[in-house]
Scaffold this motif. Structure first.
Motif, PDB file in Angstrom:
ATOM      1  N   CYS A  72       0.819  -1.053   0.036  1.00  0.00           N
ATOM      2  CA  CYS A  72       0.043  -0.080  -0.086  1.00  0.00           C
ATOM      3  C   CYS A  72       0.771   1.333  -0.185  1.00  0.00           C
ATOM      4  O   CYS A  72       0.384   2.343   0.221  1.00  0.00           O
ATOM      5  CB  CYS A  72      -1.029  -0.012   1.225  1.00  0.00           C
ATOM      6  N   GLN A  96       0.277   4.014   2.707  1.00  0.00           N
ATOM      7  CA  GLN A  96      -1.012   4.485   3.000  1.00  0.00           C
ATOM      8  C   GLN A  96      -1.832   3.909   3.916  1.00  0.00           C
ATOM      9  O   GLN A  96      -2.231   2.733   3.944  1.00  0.00           O
ATOM     10  CB  GLN A  96      -1.727   4.572   1.709  1.00  0.00           C
ATOM     11  N   GLN A 110      -7.676  -0.888   5.817  1.00  0.00           N
ATOM     12  CA  GLN A 110      -8.732  -1.674   5.037  1.00  0.00           C
ATOM     13  C   GLN A 110      -8.213  -3.216   4.821  1.00  0.00           C
ATOM     14  O   GLN A 110      -9.056  -3.975   4.891  1.00  0.00           O
ATOM     15  CB  GLN A 110      -9.248  -0.797   3.692  1.00  0.00           C
ATOM     16  N   HIS A 111      -7.066  -3.250   4.332  1.00  0.00           N
ATOM     17  CA  HIS A 111      -6.762  -4.382   3.717  1.00  0.00           C
ATOM     18  C   HIS A 111      -6.445  -5.458   5.199  1.00  0.00           C
ATOM     19  O   HIS A 111      -6.745  -6.789   5.066  1.00  0.00           O
ATOM     20  CB  HIS A 111      -5.312  -4.470   3.043  1.00  0.00           C
ATOM     21  N   SER A 138      -4.705   4.291   5.650  1.00  0.00           N
ATOM     22  CA  SER A 138      -5.991   4.002   5.446  1.00  0.00           C
ATOM     23  C   SER A 138      -6.226   2.723   4.653  1.00  0.00           C
ATOM     24  O   SER A 138      -7.101   1.976   4.897  1.00  0.00           O
ATOM     25  CB  SER A 138      -6.970   5.189   4.711  1.00  0.00           C
ATOM     26  N   GLN A 139      -5.482   2.549   3.483  1.00  0.00           N
ATOM     27  CA  GLN A 139      -5.363   1.546   2.745  1.00  0.00           C
ATOM     28  C   GLN A 139      -5.045   0.217   3.481  1.00  0.00           C
ATOM     29  O   GLN A 139      -5.634  -0.942   3.370  1.00  0.00           O
ATOM     30  CB  GLN A 139      -4.658   1.464   1.392  1.00  0.00           C
TER      31      GLN A 139
END
Length: 340
Positions: free
Chosen positions: A306, A309, A315-316, A311-312
């Motif tokens: 990512c 990042q 999420q993952h 936020s990513q």
């Protein structure tokens, strides 16, 4: 000649150019600009190292084994105003205590004048690697030099005034050794005027691709070999308990077991290539790594995928940003190291 305290001492007994010739002293080398430091941990260290290079006092460089403490000491010397003066190094574990006294202090025994490392480094820098292994008498001599700028040769009453910068390195728990009576408390205080901590390789994992590229280029192969994506993932997920020494060994192993330009995971040492798997002869359900290490590997892989990042990544990984930030802080990962 009489000294300021009424103590008689003598000037150096050899011209500096002769001392340099006697010791085959280092007067060329790499400065701080040559050190790899893209990670936040190394960037912070290099900022402190530049400040240390411009100062005059003793420096204590600490960190795990094989993290590059001696190389940093050399770089500090060549980044300082002493760069054209001698650089002398001595591993304090390499010699028995009786030999160490002669090596450090020199001798007037039997009328044969012998310059020690302290004298050979006059005007420059003396690097004492693994300073924790200095015997008590040598610790006292070092403390005397740091306090008074003088040393006394072995088997001699004469005092020599010296201008030497001491850079000591250690991978030991010096505070614990002080408590155990194996290292001088006042010596530790004298060395801690400027204290630098070198991060382990797992704390600067963002530097790993650059370190690997440098090692591969140093092999002189044309074209330079490269690691496959899967092999690089293995290298990035590994915790490197042996630091740079283990990295050099792993790369040598990979090159030895690879005949083509792209290095596969199978060419890596088993501890690295199979570190996140179960070995064939292991009982099912017996992982090779702890849960904490497995979590660390998952976060590292996600940071690379990512590009830092948050936020990513959250999420993952299926966790909140707040939880991820807490885990990142706990395991010492700065997502900014993976941007770009």
């Amino acid at each position: 000649m009489p000294g300021p305290d009424g103590v008689s001492f003598i000037a150096l007994l050899h011209p500096l150019d002769r001392l340099r010739a006697l010791g085959q002293l280092r007067q060329t080398g790499q400065d701080l600009a040559t050190l790899t430091g893209a990670s936040s941990a190394m960037a912070k260290l290099l900022r402190s190292a530049h400040q240390a290079a411009s100062s005059q006092g003793a420096i204590l460089i600490r960190g795990e084994e094989e993290v590059g403490k001696a190389r940093l000491a050399e770089a500090i010397h060549f980044a300082s105003e002493r760069a054209s003066a001698p650089l002398v190094s001595l591993n304090c574990q390499a010699l028995p205590s009786e030999r160490m006294a002669l090596e450090l202090m020199g001798s007037d025994e039997a009328g044969q004048e012998r310059a020690g490392k302290f004298e050979l480094a006059h005007g420059g820098t003396l690097v004492l690697e693994q300073v924790e292994y200095l015997a008590a008498p040598m610790q006292a001599a070092l403390l005397q030099l740091l306090k008074t700028g003088r040393i006394q040769r072995f088997d001699s009453a004469r005092l020599l005034p010296l201008r030497v910068r001491i850079v000591a390195t250690s991978s030991a728990d010096l505070e614990q050794r002080v408590q155990e009576g194996r290292f001088g408390r006042q010596l530790l205080y004298a060395l801690q005027g400027c204290e630098l901590w070198v991060p382990s390789l797992r704390e600067r994992i963002a530097d790993l691709p650059t370190l690997i590229a440098q090692q591969l280029q140093a092999q002189g192969r044309e074209p330079a070999p490269r690691f496959s994506r899967a092999a690089l993932d293995c290298l990035l997920a590994y915790s490197w308990p042996g630091n740079l020494g283990e990295l050099r060994s792993a790369l040598a192993h990979a090159l030895l077991h690879c005949d083509e330009g792209v290095i596969p995971p199978e060419a890596l040492p088993a501890a690295i290539s199979q570190g996140h798997r179960l070995l064939a002869d292991e009982v099912v359900g017996q992982p090779l790594l702890t849960l904490a290490e497995l979590e660390r590997q998952a976060i590292l892989r996600c940071a690379h995928a990512c590009k830092g990042q948050v936020s990513q990544m959250a999420q993952h990984l299926g966790i909140s940003r707040t939880t991820l930030w807490r885990r990142l802080k706990l395991i010492g990962i700065d997502p900014a190291d993976y941007h770009g």
